[in-house]
Design an enzyme around this catalytic site. Structure first.
Site, PDB file in Angstrom:
ATOM      1  N   HIS A 161       0.791  -1.305   0.058  1.00 18.59           N
ATOM      2  CA  HIS A 161       0.126  -0.176  -0.022  1.00 18.59           C
ATOM      3  C   HIS A 161       1.035   1.159   0.067  1.00 18.59           C
ATOM      4  CE1 HIS A 161      -3.112   2.932   1.038  1.00 18.59           C
ATOM      5  NE2 HIS A 161      -4.058   2.089   0.763  1.00 18.59           N
TER       6      HIS A 161
ATOM      7  N   ASP B  48      -7.835  -5.580   0.125  1.00 21.56           N
ATOM      8  CA  ASP B  48      -8.506  -6.507  -0.811  1.00 21.56           C
ATOM      9  C   ASP B  48      -7.742  -7.645  -0.743  1.00 21.56           C
ATOM     10  OD1 ASP B  48     -10.243  -4.572  -1.781  1.00 21.56           O
ATOM     11  OD2 ASP B  48      -8.755  -3.526  -2.849  1.00 21.56           O
TER      12      ASP B  48
HETATM   13  N1  CMC Z   1       3.886  -7.484  -4.733  1.00 22.01           N
HETATM   14  C1  CMC Z   1       5.268  -7.659  -5.076  1.00 22.01           C
HETATM   15  N2  CMC Z   1       6.049  -6.377  -5.032  1.00 22.01           N
HETATM   16  C2  CMC Z   1       5.463  -5.321  -4.664  1.00 22.01           C
HETATM   17  C3  CMC Z   1       4.123  -4.978  -4.500  1.00 22.01           C
HETATM   18  C4  CMC Z   1       3.281  -6.323  -4.566  1.00 22.01           C
HETATM   19  N3  CMC Z   1       1.992  -6.487  -4.309  1.00 22.01           N
HETATM   20  N4  CMC Z   1       3.778  -4.062  -4.105  1.00 22.01           N
HETATM   21  C5  CMC Z   1       4.948  -3.186  -4.111  1.00 22.01           C
HETATM   22  N5  CMC Z   1       5.855  -4.081  -4.298  1.00 22.01           N
HETATM   23  C6  CMC Z   1       7.281  -3.577  -4.603  1.00 22.01           C
HETATM   24  C7  CMC Z   1       7.596  -2.919  -5.723  1.00 22.01           C
HETATM   25  O1  CMC Z   1       8.015  -3.910  -6.843  1.00 22.01           O
HETATM   26  C8  CMC Z   1       8.791  -2.186  -5.426  1.00 22.01           C
HETATM   27  O2  CMC Z   1      10.065  -3.098  -5.270  1.00 22.01           O
HETATM   28  P1  CMC Z   1      11.664  -2.499  -5.767  1.00 22.01           P
HETATM   29  O3  CMC Z   1      11.857  -1.144  -4.632  1.00 22.01           O
HETATM   30  O4  CMC Z   1      12.345  -3.562  -5.666  1.00 22.01           O
HETATM   31  O5  CMC Z   1      11.348  -1.732  -7.078  1.00 22.01           O
HETATM   32  C9  CMC Z   1       8.583  -1.598  -3.700  1.00 22.01           C
HETATM   33  O6  CMC Z   1       7.630  -2.772  -3.796  1.00 22.01           O
HETATM   34  C10 CMC Z   1       7.641  -0.880  -3.753  1.00 22.01           C
HETATM   35  O7  CMC Z   1       6.624  -0.588  -4.630  1.00 22.01           O
HETATM   36  P2  CMC Z   1       5.924   0.742  -5.223  1.00 22.01           P
HETATM   37  O8  CMC Z   1       5.036   0.151  -6.449  1.00 22.01           O
HETATM   38  O9  CMC Z   1       6.883   1.804  -5.565  1.00 22.01           O
HETATM   39  O10 CMC Z   1       4.776   1.088  -4.235  1.00 22.01           O
HETATM   40  P3  CMC Z   1       3.511   2.256  -4.514  1.00 22.01           P
HETATM   41  O11 CMC Z   1       3.227   2.864  -3.406  1.00 22.01           O
HETATM   42  O12 CMC Z   1       3.824   2.941  -5.644  1.00 22.01           O
HETATM   43  O13 CMC Z   1       2.437   1.068  -4.826  1.00 22.01           O
HETATM   44  C11 CMC Z   1       0.445  -0.569  -4.797  1.00 22.01           C
HETATM   45  C12 CMC Z   1       1.196   0.757  -3.932  1.00 22.01           C
HETATM   46  C13 CMC Z   1      -0.455  -0.581  -3.877  1.00 22.01           C
HETATM   47  C14 CMC Z   1       0.054   0.317  -6.150  1.00 22.01           C
HETATM   48  C15 CMC Z   1       1.222  -1.660  -4.689  1.00 22.01           C
HETATM   49  O14 CMC Z   1       1.594  -1.946  -3.539  1.00 22.01           O
HETATM   50  C16 CMC Z   1       0.795  -2.796  -5.550  1.00 22.01           C
HETATM   51  O15 CMC Z   1       0.649  -2.783  -6.760  1.00 22.01           O
HETATM   52  N6  CMC Z   1      -0.033  -3.819  -4.745  1.00 22.01           N
HETATM   53  C17 CMC Z   1      -0.992  -4.622  -5.420  1.00 22.01           C
HETATM   54  C18 CMC Z   1      -2.146  -4.022  -5.762  1.00 22.01           C
HETATM   55  C19 CMC Z   1      -3.227  -4.212  -4.835  1.00 22.01           C
HETATM   56  O16 CMC Z   1      -3.063  -4.914  -3.896  1.00 22.01           O
HETATM   57  N7  CMC Z   1      -3.814  -2.733  -4.477  1.00 22.01           N
HETATM   58  C20 CMC Z   1      -4.713  -2.552  -3.674  1.00 22.01           C
HETATM   59  C21 CMC Z   1      -4.466  -1.460  -2.734  1.00 22.01           C
HETATM   60  S1  CMC Z   1      -5.390  -1.356  -1.492  1.00 22.01           S
HETATM   61  C22 CMC Z   1      -6.932  -0.889  -1.934  1.00 22.01           C
HETATM   62  C23 CMC Z   1      -7.081   0.246  -2.743  1.00 22.01           C
HETATM   63  O17 CMC Z   1      -6.017   1.262  -2.718  1.00 22.01           O
HETATM   64  O18 CMC Z   1      -7.925   0.566  -3.458  1.00 22.01           O
END
Ligand code: CMC
Length: 430
Positions: free
Chosen positions: A306, A364
């Protein structure tokens, strides 16, 4: 509000400027950067709004490190166990918990706005039966602007209130119509003798051929999910509503359901179920996690991670608990998807990759398991989320429109395209 000062120095020219930081009631201070352009001729650059507060708000507070979520100051754990979705919506919209009289009035108003114009209902015939319900709901909600255009003056507080009640009352009806269209079943009209969640289940699952009795356990589980999804401060879809709404557009057009659809946001609940089905059995978890950790791949562990929570998402804890209770009461204690989700969570939480990146289950990870236990098909999961989040969208739209200092949202950019050049006639281009 107290104010702190920061000094910004241009390392090349030595020119200084003082930036004021504003303190809120909770959370980090926010440095006001509006004077930077005037004093230094520069913009700030923050793609994805990693460190930018786009507005002031009194609605929801998240402490991502401590795993805290407050609706108007009340902890989500208390709201989830003691409140109802409608009372929560009232709280988010009005700022205080209602008195018994206020709650009765609000409840009455929502019940008596549940029907949608028959013409609007006919819109669904234009969609293929296999259209994604988020596409249909998104289009039909925007179309409501065409029905309530002349009677909608954004500067009139009474009009804003009527909008809030209408959209909250009608979004379950629109969603149920989308669902029935997918199934090829006749639309089931709302029942004003039923409460919000019971009416939703009735519109979704009743058919004219037989009686449908709402299972109170199912209604209770739905109530909880709607409360947990009701608001989450400046998330992507709420920020979209604020940005669209800041132009003064019709509020039904600003309620941009589609912004919730993507798998990084509300679409994650659907993606989690797809992922669990893809993994299949506990034996495949390690192989799947190997794919997630592969730097060259683009597989994510859906329902994990998140932007704000770097500790447990408090909503995920509540939902996991509800999963246990609901499946036990439905006699589905051996639900294979839930078993798989529990093992996946356990294994991931011990894995260095997820520990190092502070990735925990989010809201989720388990919500889809509950929805599928209730008989809601996967493609409808995000629609259920949209119904709940409507309360938050409305609260934020109202907060913004009631603010005399409201400005149109208009971000700046770092331009990296071509410099000015002259047009070349088509016959002179190589
Ligand atoms: N699985 C694997 N790796 C992950 C994940 C994941 N679900 N989420 C983040 N990472 C890794 C990412 O690859 C990165 O690694 P590195 O530093 O080696 O490049 C690091 O963690 C930071 O990730 P980020 O994408 O920069 O983080 P963000 O804050 O931009 O993204 C997020 C947040 C929710 C989009 C992301 O965690 C994600 O894609 N999660 C899966 C989708 C999900 O469950 N979404 C629902 C969110 S809660 C409900 C809502 O908001 O609606």
């Amino acid at each position: 509000m107290s104010s702190k000062k920061y000094e910004l120095v241009n390392a090349e020219t030595g020119k200084k400027s003082v930036l004021e930081a504003r303190s809120g009631s909770l959370g980090p201070d926010c440095i006001s950067v509006a004077s930077l352009t005037r004093d230094h001729g520069v913009f700030t650059f923050d793609p994805g709004f990693m460190a930018t507060a786009a507005c002031e708000s009194k609605i929801t507070y998240i402490d991502g490190d401590a795993g805290v979520l407050l609706y108007r100051g009340y902890p989500i754990e208390q709201i989830a166990t003691k409140s109802t979705f409608l009372e929560t919506a009232y709280l988010l919209i009005n700022g205080e918990l209602p008195t018994p009289g206020q709650l009765e009035q609000f409840d009455h108003s929502i019940r008596y706005h549940t029907m949608i114009n028959e013409t609007l209902l006919r819109f669904f015939n234009g969609f293929h039966y296999d259209a994604h319900p988020m596409a249909m709901v998104s289009a039909v909600v925007s179309s409501m602007a065409a029905f309530y255009h002349d009677s909608m003056d954004n500067d009139n507080p009474r009009h804003r209130e009527i909008f809030a009640h209408r959209i909250l009352a009608k979004i379950p009806t629109v969603s149920a119509a989308a669902y029935k269209h997918m199934l090829g079943q006749p639309f089931v009209y709302p029942r004003n003798d039923m409460d919000y969640c019971a009416n939703m289940l009735h519109m979704f699952f009743a058919v004219p051929a037989e009686d449908y009795v709402v299972d109170p356990i199912a209604a209770q589980a739905l109530e909880l999910l709607l409360i947990l999804h009701a608001d989450h401060e400046q998330n992507a879809s709420t920020s979209t509503v604020r940005l669209a709404g800041s132009t003064g557009t019709n509020p039904y057009a600003a309620i941009c359901v589609s912004a919730l659809w993507g798998p990084a946001h509300g679409g994650a609940n659907e993606a989690v179920l797809e992922m669990l089905e893809d993994i299949g059995t506990v034996d495949n978890i390690q192989k799947f996690l190997g794919r997630v950790k592969d730097k060259d791949g683009n597989t994510r562990l859906m329902g994990f991670g998140h932007r704000v929570y770097k500790n447990f998402d408090p909503r995920a804890k509540i939902i996991r608990e509800m999963c246990h209770k609901l499946l036990a009461r439905l006699g589905q204690t051996d639900n294979p998807l839930f078993e798989l989700a529990l093992r996946l969570e356990e294994i991931a939480l011990k894995d260095e990759y997820f520990i190092a990146r502070k990735l925990y289950p989010n809201v989720d990870f388990y919500s889809g398991v509950i929805y599928s236990a209730l008989g809601v098909p996967r493609s409808m999961f995000t629609v259920m989320f949209a119904i709940a989040r409507t309360a938050g969208w409305v609260a934020h739209w109202l907060e913004m429109n009631g603010d005399p200092a409201m400005k149109i949202g208009r971000p700046r950019q770092l331009y990296t395209g071509p410099k000015q050049r002259d047009y070349v006639e088509v016959d002179k281009r190589a």
